[in-house]
Write an enzyme that holds these catalytic residues in place. Sequence first.
Site, PDB file in Angstrom:
ATOM      1  N   GLY A 705       0.843  -1.212   0.000  1.00 37.36           N
ATOM      2  CA  GLY A 705       0.000   0.000   0.000  1.00 37.36           C
ATOM      3  C   GLY A 705       0.862   1.239   0.000  1.00 37.36           C
ATOM      4  N   GLY A 707      -0.705   4.809  -0.802  1.00 46.65           N
ATOM      5  CA  GLY A 707      -1.412   6.094  -0.740  1.00 46.65           C
ATOM      6  C   GLY A 707      -1.085   6.940   0.478  1.00 46.65           C
ATOM      7  N   GLU A 708      -1.079   6.333   1.641  1.00 46.04           N
ATOM      8  CA  GLU A 708      -0.929   7.134   2.864  1.00 46.04           C
ATOM      9  C   GLU A 708       0.540   7.463   3.156  1.00 46.04           C
ATOM     10  OE1 GLU A 708      -4.111   7.494   3.990  1.00 46.04           O
ATOM     11  OE2 GLU A 708      -4.987   5.747   3.006  1.00 46.04           O
TER      12      GLU A 708
HETATM   13 MO1  MOS Z   1      -7.869   7.485   2.534  1.00 44.79          MO
HETATM   14  S1  MOS Z   1      -7.884   8.816   4.131  1.00 44.79           S
HETATM   15  O1  MOS Z   1      -8.118   6.028   3.286  1.00 44.79           O
HETATM   16  O2  MOS Z   1      -9.033   7.968   1.474  1.00 44.79           O
END
Ligand code: MOS
Length: 741
Positions: A705, A707-708
């Site tokens: 993952g 994104g974060e």
């Molecule tokens: Mo993200 S804050 O899980 O869209």
Amino acid sequence: MDKDLQITETFFADDRVDGIDKVTGKATFAGEHQLANMAYAVFVGSTIAKGSIKNMLLFEAKNAPGVLDIIYYGNCPAVPGYDPYLKDPNKKGYEWRGLKPFHNNQVYSNGQPIAMVIADTLERAVHAASLVKAEYVKAEFDSDFERSKTDEKKLKKSGEYKRGEADAYKNGEVSIEAEYTIPIETHNPMELHATIAVWDGDDKLTVYDKSQGPKNVQRDLANNFGLPEKNVRVVTEYVGGAFGSALRSWPHVPAACIAAKKVKRPVKLMLTREQMFTTVGYRPHAWQKIGISADKQGKLTGITHHAISNTSRYEDFSEGIVNVSQFLYDCPNVNTSYRLLPLDVNTPTWMRGPGPATGCFALECALDELSYKLNIDPIELRLINHANVNPVNKLPWSTKFLKECYALGKEKIGWQNRRAIPGELTEDGILVGYGMAGGVFGAGRGQATAKGILKSDGTLILQSAVSDMGPGTSTAMVTIGAEAMELPPRKISFELGDTDFPTGPIQGGSGTTAAIGTAITIVCSALKQSLKEMVIANIPAFANLKPEALKYSNGIISVADNASINISYTDLLKQCNKPEIEVVKDSARASAEAQKYAMNSFSVHFVKLHVYSRTGLIKLKQIVSVADAGKIIAENTARSQMVGGAVGGIGMALTEEVFIDNRYGRYTNSNFADYHVPVNADTPPMDVLFVNKPDNIISPTGAKGIGEIALVGVAPAIANAVYNATGKRIRQLPITPDKLL
Ligand code: MOS
């Protein structure tokens, strides 16, 4: 024409499967669907922060041209999800979550939708909405985070943690204690939230919606309007950016449905940029205090981390702000506390890296500060305190390549040029600073279902009701499908964003690739299994062969030790008179085996910047972001994720801040002129490096993952570089020039 086609195909296969559609305008976003006889709804917002509405003055607005209806609490049709348990105590779970638009005359925040004008054109609706007035009974309110956070009576406990001794830092050999604040940061994706609702009779509803989880919208609307789920279809084929605001449905979603039902026409409700601030959540205002200590060799001896973040009066929103201090580094004594401060404002929500983005700002700045006091390089300090197992649950990590991240980034940014004494290094008379900080986020794998349809023309269609808010999910799924099915990528399409497809997970928490990717992998093995059985049963040259004797490559099945015996998927299906074969498969959550591990993605961000000492201007020169995100499925979209996350981090560090005028409880800069998101000119050259080692405990895709962790750690890396350049430790974001003068 041929040449164009070639370019398209190359682009398709190698880069982003939806790139051409997006840049040519072919992609249709929620608010862009054109429906016959469509009407337009516009929200009217409250001008007080708290109280009740005594009277709505609608005469002028009702008589404005083109107005079809004005809905407010006084005439809103009954909505089953607004009061379900009054009628049936078993139906409490069916209650609409959060603010129920037009349910009653109560006002909980400034800007709260209090009425909705529906007209035959958008312009007429906007005009009429400007004519709606309300008479209020004002109540006393509190929107002042800074003032109220010190009032113990106003705080709600939301979690405590302790291992070893509490407040051990107070007796540490070398210690620091400091407070950190981040202001409200709001969601500003390019695409505004929009919903188009269309009723077919009284019991069938179709909704085009900006969402990170069409299945959740379907479930919530079915509950809210008392319909079977199958009677609600949600379409969210393209999303123009989202960072968490589209993880849940905000008031405009049921409002559009209420409007469409009442005027018996399709209704579009698109929020304005200003309403994005008041309606769809934001990263909460947060105060943190960290006490941290180490022995003279740099080994951590105590971390104490307290946090308070705001929520609304009508809902509790909490996030794991202090959790990072519990597990990111090896330290025997850790205690944390987290409390919520309810204010008379709208509810905050998840925003890219929710929890760790805020927590790492404090923790990673505190470690940096400690490194100067210890006179130990900040990377070295982190290596000394590297956690080999998760200190909270003592589990080993499924994979952890954080040390590799430090090494890669250090080299790329030219860390050897950094000076240990702040303000020592200049370039052409301008102060130069280097900084670094780490990021982390939970990894894992949720449940997902996918369908695969292999056609006799040699194409494969993959489907799942997930959405792609921009990270490149479609491209990643095509890549995974191509590998699993042994087909060229351009033969594969991934269809998503429609609740008619099998249930996909919500797109959040950096979990989509692992979840749906696993389902796709399973679907493709099932399809190959069917092909195997078909070829052995129907094609004489393959008769009596064991399945293990077959191999697949480029859409062809052949005998492993005799490639001259082969047949394409296409010919096989044709010869068996099958126009297509179809399978639907479910992937479970990460296995029981996975429970024996801690699972996280990690990142480390490095920053080089200039500070102009006379003006306080900060000019970023270079960012290097390094990620341990498991196997990288689609290189280009993964890189873009990291770049986008870093830009979000630049905003957090340097420009983004919502101001509230506490006399009115109102946002004063809810527009792009006054709320500054970073633009190209704020963004330096970026290097993105991936360790790119698979994590097969989390999922067969190997992905963890991205994104974060793309955002988490960027703001403290910038703050640490500012300190390195200037000797000024700014603990209140954003770091604007005035704070450096
Ligand atoms: Mo993200 S804050 O899980 O869209």
